[in-house]
Structures are given as structure tokens and as C-alpha cells.
Design an enzyme around this catalytic site. Structure first.
Site, PDB file in Angstrom:
ATOM      1  N   TRP A  41     -33.756  62.616  65.175  1.00  0.00           N
ATOM      2  CA  TRP A  41     -32.991  61.506  65.758  1.00  0.00           C
ATOM      3  C   TRP A  41     -31.530  61.871  65.989  1.00  0.00           C
ATOM      4  CZ3 TRP A  41     -33.107  56.450  67.380  1.00  0.00           C
ATOM      5  CH2 TRP A  41     -31.891  55.747  67.343  1.00  0.00           C
ATOM      6  N   ASN A  43     -27.849  59.605  67.478  1.00  0.00           N
ATOM      7  CA  ASN A  43     -27.170  58.566  68.267  1.00  0.00           C
ATOM      8  C   ASN A  43     -25.767  59.035  68.622  1.00  0.00           C
ATOM      9  OD1 ASN A  43     -27.371  57.526  65.305  1.00  0.00           O
ATOM     10  ND2 ASN A  43     -25.779  56.174  66.016  1.00  0.00           N
ATOM     11  N   ASP A  44     -24.726  58.292  68.317  1.00  0.00           N
ATOM     12  CA  ASP A  44     -23.389  58.545  68.875  1.00  0.00           C
ATOM     13  C   ASP A  44     -22.907  59.994  68.822  1.00  0.00           C
ATOM     14  OD1 ASP A  44     -23.708  55.886  68.267  1.00  0.00           O
ATOM     15  OD2 ASP A  44     -21.914  55.712  67.051  1.00  0.00           O
ATOM     16  N   GLN A  60     -24.240  61.763  65.402  1.00  0.00           N
ATOM     17  CA  GLN A  60     -25.008  61.052  64.383  1.00  0.00           C
ATOM     18  C   GLN A  60     -26.415  61.638  64.381  1.00  0.00           C
ATOM     19  OE1 GLN A  60     -23.931  57.843  62.371  1.00  0.00           O
ATOM     20  NE2 GLN A  60     -22.487  59.532  62.548  1.00  0.00           N
ATOM     21  N   TRP A  68     -33.581  56.352  63.175  1.00  0.00           N
ATOM     22  CA  TRP A  68     -32.256  56.246  62.560  1.00  0.00           C
ATOM     23  C   TRP A  68     -32.370  56.295  61.039  1.00  0.00           C
ATOM     24  CZ3 TRP A  68     -29.500  53.287  59.156  1.00  0.00           C
ATOM     25  CH2 TRP A  68     -28.092  53.403  59.198  1.00  0.00           C
ATOM     26  N   SER A 101     -19.947  57.303  62.287  1.00  0.00           N
ATOM     27  CA  SER A 101     -19.191  57.870  63.409  1.00  0.00           C
ATOM     28  C   SER A 101     -17.711  58.057  63.105  1.00  0.00           C
ATOM     29  CB  SER A 101     -19.368  56.991  64.642  1.00  0.00           C
ATOM     30  OG  SER A 101     -20.675  57.179  65.120  1.00  0.00           O
ATOM     31  N   ARG A 165     -15.337  50.265  60.711  1.00  0.00           N
ATOM     32  CA  ARG A 165     -15.837  51.622  60.995  1.00  0.00           C
ATOM     33  C   ARG A 165     -15.349  52.267  62.301  1.00  0.00           C
ATOM     34  NH1 ARG A 165     -20.511  48.396  61.208  1.00  0.00           N
ATOM     35  NH2 ARG A 165     -21.485  48.204  63.253  1.00  0.00           N
ATOM     36  N   GLU A 218     -17.829  48.484  68.403  1.00  0.00           N
ATOM     37  CA  GLU A 218     -18.038  49.759  67.719  1.00  0.00           C
ATOM     38  C   GLU A 218     -17.319  50.861  68.505  1.00  0.00           C
ATOM     39  OE1 GLU A 218     -22.226  49.391  65.460  1.00  0.00           O
ATOM     40  OE2 GLU A 218     -22.510  49.747  67.584  1.00  0.00           O
ATOM     41  N   TRP A 299     -29.373  50.236  72.019  1.00  0.00           N
ATOM     42  CA  TRP A 299     -29.903  49.836  70.711  1.00  0.00           C
ATOM     43  C   TRP A 299     -31.104  48.908  70.816  1.00  0.00           C
ATOM     44  CZ3 TRP A 299     -29.686  52.471  66.611  1.00  0.00           C
ATOM     45  CH2 TRP A 299     -28.562  53.210  66.250  1.00  0.00           C
TER      46      TRP A 299
HETATM   47  C1  FRU Z   1     -22.819  52.902  66.986  1.00  0.00           C
HETATM   48  C2  FRU Z   1     -22.954  52.930  65.480  1.00  0.00           C
HETATM   49  C3  FRU Z   1     -21.596  53.075  64.840  1.00  0.00           C
HETATM   50  C4  FRU Z   1     -21.935  53.671  63.508  1.00  0.00           C
HETATM   51  C5  FRU Z   1     -23.098  54.561  63.841  1.00  0.00           C
HETATM   52  C6  FRU Z   1     -24.136  54.651  62.755  1.00  0.00           C
HETATM   53  O1  FRU Z   1     -23.980  53.246  67.663  1.00  0.00           O
HETATM   54  O2  FRU Z   1     -23.604  51.739  65.057  1.00  0.00           O
HETATM   55  O3  FRU Z   1     -20.864  51.884  64.755  1.00  0.00           O
HETATM   56  O4  FRU Z   1     -20.858  54.379  62.962  1.00  0.00           O
HETATM   57  O5  FRU Z   1     -23.683  54.045  65.006  1.00  0.00           O
HETATM   58  O6  FRU Z   1     -25.117  55.580  63.069  1.00  0.00           O
END
Ligand code: FRU
Length: 487
Positions: A41, A43-44, A60, A68, A101, A165, A218, A299
Site C-alpha cells: 500500500w 498513499n500521500d 506513506q 492502509w 505525512s 497533522r 489535510e 479516499w
Molecule cells: C492524507 C492523510 C494524512 C495523514 C496520512 C496518513 O491522505 O490522511 O492526513 O498524515 O494520510 O496515512
């Protein structure tokens, strides 16, 4: 009969086994010119920074699976933002603290004492169900190994704040301070902090724009631009829901900033991208160019997209600028030349002649198209077979660019996936529409009129080798090219 069905099943079993362990880049939906991790996986994007001849992409990452969880910073490097080399994960989850992140800065003056030119990562430490605080780690070997700061966390909002965050740090020259932008997601508020040494932070200001139609804030980022009217600041914000195409997406503000207060030019909501799959983009620090890169996902369905053995990929890097139109600044975005330079065969003509030229081109599974057309209704069907296709087109009455992925192939894994997304796009001064379309194995990115409107959507075609078909009036010129692979 029994043996027969076993015989049929066997190759399937072998196949799923090999796909899970297959860390080549050959899988059916494996992006060919976008970064994706070999497996698991993502993400960001995190910690984007240029240093000592390398662009670093942290991201991430779940080292243990394709959904996730166990957030850790994955790591890849590139010399040219085209080819990427995946390195071992950089900063790992430990003692119940996930690595959420954040950013990386180059401490060229050794303000932190971790070493001249140390790479300093500032990220959110996430303790599930407890709190989020800001943490620091540093590297003095070009990002290959990282040491977590012994006195983490370096910053909390309140000791038990659950949501606080995504710190993004830049050097703010006028005040000679490091400046952190970080969000209180539920309040839709960005906070600004100052520091002289990257470890002690004091709050200097805040910016809030409440909008109940949109979700949590975010991944903020502040970027300065020199304009004919002096410095202007771009504030990027990712919103958890209610974005223009539904679900998560990115908005932006342009305004003035004095290191403490951000004053937007107005309260209008402006979107970075009009597709469903552009999120969490931040800029590369320490680079002379202004380049952002995002996560190509939403998401609403990110955990369910039908890819394996990886899940998640990055968008193309984009060079950004501000333009002033009708008295307001707006964002313009272009892919990098590296992604489309080279010999570009040009085909001229209307839909009929173009279809003839493209008849024998069963398109490869990844390619680029540049289209020039009069501002009339036209479209191109991509990855077109009898069973599935995706439309990219222009609707002249609405003055809109669109992508329609309702027939794009696998769409049933989420009710939110089938979609027709639209973006306002006016003809240029000569009455023309220019589309730069980048088609990878499971995505389409469109840049309209030199990046005045952009649209990014994932697709999962049933047959990746489908053809290209044009329809409608006003088509004038098409260029086709093959982008270089990312791996
Ligand atoms: C955005 C987010 C951030 C967080 C991260 C967690 O996609 O939700 O706010 O730091 O992903 O994986």
C-alpha cells in the site's frame, strides 16, 4: 471430471501466487510512467526534496500489506523525475507511533545541530486513539539512514490532541526563520509556527476557512511566487470530502502572507484538479523549479482498487505557476517536458482522417496524445474495445472538458467509482482547445489549454490494448508519443 477441474484450477493458484510475489513492473495495471511501489500500500507523497543531484520521494507506506496500516515512510529517488529507484523504507513505525505525512528540509546552515546539510524530516507521529504530535528525524547520508530525534515529539497542540497533522516546513527568509504550516483537520484550520533550530517551535498565526460542504483539512503547503504585483502565496489544502468530483480532493487559496497571517484574495473555492484522483500533493523543497506531485487516488475507494501486488501510485510531477485572469490569480499546471519530449508524429485532419491514421495503431497500453481542436464538441475514445472505453472530450455548449469513465472497465468495486468528471475550460485567444492527455495502464491525466484546467482519473480497462477513436467536429491536429518508463 474431478481431475479436469483441478487441472483448471492449478494455473489459477500458481498465477495468484506469482502475482503476489511478482515485484517486476509487468502486472496488468502496473503504471508504466508513474511511480508505484513494487508491492504493498501507498498513499500521500511525503518529504519531497531535491538534494545532491537526487529528487527524493518519500511516501506513506505499509510494509506489511496492501491496505492502509503500519504507516512508515517508503522511499524512492530519481535524477530526472522520470526514472525512479525504490530504496528500503526510510522511517518506520515503532513503539506504537506511526509515521504520518510530513516534509523534509535541507539544513544548509546546520541550524539544528544535526550536521551541515543534514536532511531533516518533520512528520506527524500518530498514536492510534491517543494523539497526534509532530516529530523529527534526520539523515546525514543522503537519506539512506535516518535517526529519530531522542526528544520527540518536538511539538504538540495540546498534550492529548487527537488530530493535528501533516507539517510542511519552508525557510521564510524575511524573518530568517523556519516556518511550519500544519493543520487542525476538523476545524479546517492551518496553523503557522516559527523556529530557529527546527526543534523548538512557537505559534505565529493561523488561517481558517470554514466550509461545511467540505471535509477535514489535510496536507497543507505554502509556496511563494514572484508576480508583477510582488510576492503572492499559494496555500494548498487537501479536503477529505466534498471535492469537485466527489470524495477527497484538493483546493487552493492565493493570497498575501507576512510570515504570520495569510490573507486570501477572496473566499471562493478553487480546485487544483477536477478529476477524482488527485490528493495530498506537496512541492519539492530545495529545488529551483516549483513542482508538485500528488497521490493518484480518492479516499472513497482507495483501499479497494483492483491492483496487485501494490495498491496506490503517484501522479506525474507538475510544474506550477500563477496566472492572473479577470483580476484574480489562479493556478496553472504543466507536466514536465521530460514526460513528453522526443519525436512527435503529427497527424492532421478531422475525425474521419484521424481514425484512418490511427486504424492500425492498436495503442500501446501507455501513451500520450496532444490534441488541437476548434472549440466544438469532440471526443476521443481511449482503450476502446467492444466491451470498455473511456471518453475524454470537450462540450462546447457548457465550455467544459470532461472524462467519462462509466464504461472504462472494472468499476463495480465501489459505487463512487463510475463517474463523468468536468472542468470549466475556455477556448484560447484563437478559439482553440488544446488537450495534453497522458494515458497509463490504469490512469488518465488531462492538461487543458497549457494547464489552465487539469483532470486526473484512475481507470481499470478490461483490455489494455484497445484502440483510439475520434468523434465530433473541429479536430485539427493530433500528436501521439510514448512516454519513458518510470522504472
Ligand atoms: C492524507 C492523510 C494524512 C495523514 C496520512 C496518513 O491522505 O490522511 O492526513 O498524515 O494520510 O496515512
Amino acid at each position: 471430471m474431478k481431475y479436469f477441474s483441478l487441472f483448471l484450477l492449478c494455473p489459477l493458484l500458481v498465477f495468484s501466487q506469482t502475482t503476489r510475489n511478482d515485484t517486476t513492473y509487468r502486472q496488468r495495471y502496473r503504471p508504466q510512467f508513474h511511480f508505484s511501489p513494487k508491492k504493498n500500500w501507498t498513499n500521500d507523497p511525503n518529504g519531497l526534496v531535491y538534494f545532491a543531484g537526487e529528487y527524493h520521494l518519500f511516501y506513506q507506506y505499509n510494509p506489511f500489506g496492501d491496505r492502509w496500516g503500519h504507516m512508515t515512510w517508503g522511499h524512492a529517488v530519481s535524477k530526472d523525475l522520470v526514472k525512479w529507484t525504490e530504496l528500503p523504507p526510510a522511517i518506520a513505525e515503532e513503539n506504537g507511533v506511526m509515521i504520518f505525512s510530513g516534509c523534509v528540509v535541507i539544513d544548509s546552515l546546520n541550524s539544528s545541530g544535526f550536521g551541515k546539510n543534514a536532511m531533516v524530516a518533520i512528520y506527524t507521529g500518530h498514536e492510534e486513539g491517543k494523539r497526534q504530535t509532530q516529530h523529527l528525524a534526520y539523515s546525514t547520508d543522503r537519506g539512506r539512514t535516518w535517526t529519530k530525534y531522542a526528544q520527540n515529539p518536538i511539538l504538540n497542540y495540546t498534550p492529548e490532541q487527537r488530530d493535528f497533522r501533516d507539517p510542511n516546513v519552508i525557510w521564510y527568509a524575511p524573518l530568517q526563520v523556519w516556518l511550519m504550516t500544519v493543520v487542525l483537520p476538523n476545524e479546517q484550520k492551518a496553523l503557522f509556527y516559527h523556529s530557529k533550530n527546527l526543534t523548538n517551535w512557537t505559534q505565529a498565526g493561523e488561517f481558517q476557512m470554514k466550509n461545511t460542504a467540505l471535509g477535514i483539512w489535510e496536507c497543507p503547503a505554502l509556496i511563494d511566487f514572484d508576480t508583477p504585483e510582488g510576492k503572492k502565496w499559494l496555500l494548498l489544502i487537501s479536503v477529505g470530502k466534498g471535492a469537485v468530483a466527489g470524495g477527497s480532493g484538493m483546493q487552493y487559496f492565493v493570497g498575501d502572507f507576512d510570515g504570520k497571517n495569510f490573507i486570501p484574495q477572496d473566499t471562493q473555492t478553487r480546485w487544483v484538479d477536477y478529476g477524482k484522483d488527485f490528493y495530498a500533493a506537496i512541492p519539492f523543497n530545495n529545488s529551483s523549479q516549483k513542482i508538485i506531485l500528488g497521490w493518484m487516488n480518492n479516499w472513497q475507494y482507495a483501499n479497494n482498487i483492483p491492483t496487485s501486488p501494490f495498491r496506490g501510485q503517484m501522479t506525474l510531477p507538475r510544474e506550477i505557476s500563477l496566472v492572473k485572469k479577470e483580476g484574480k490569480f489562479s493556478l496553472k499546471q504543466q507536466p514536465l517536458k521530460n514526460h513528453y519530449e522526443g519525436a512527435l508524429p503529427t497527424f492532421f485532419g478531422n475525425a474521419k482522417t484521424l481514425n484512418n491514421s490511427f486504424k492500425s495503431t492498436k495503442s500501446t497500453d501507455n501513451f500520450g496524445l496532444n490534441i488541437k481542436a476548434e472549440a466544438r464538441d469532440f471526443l476521443v475514445k481511449l482503450k476502446a474495445t467492444d466491451k470498455s472505453y473511456t471518453l475524454v472530450g470537450y462540450n462546447a455548449a457548457q465550455k467544459e472538458l470532461y472524462i467519462d469513465r462509466t464504461q472504462s472497465g472494472l468499476t463495480g468495486f465501489s459505487k463512487d467509482f463510475p463517474a463523468r468528471t468536468t472542468a470549466p475550460l475556455l477556448p484560447d485567444a484563437n478559439g482553440l482547445i488544446h488537450l495534453r492527455i497522458l494515458v497509463d495502464r490504469c490512469s488518465i491525466e488531462v492538461f487543458g489549454n497549457d494547464g489552465e484546467a487539469t483532470m486526473t482519473n484512475l481507470i481499470f480497462p478490461l483490455d489494455n490494448s484497445g484502440g483510439i477513436r475520434f468523434e465530433g467536429d473541429g479536430l485539427k491536429e493530433v500528436q501521439w508519443y510514448k512516454p519513458q518508463n518510470a522504472w
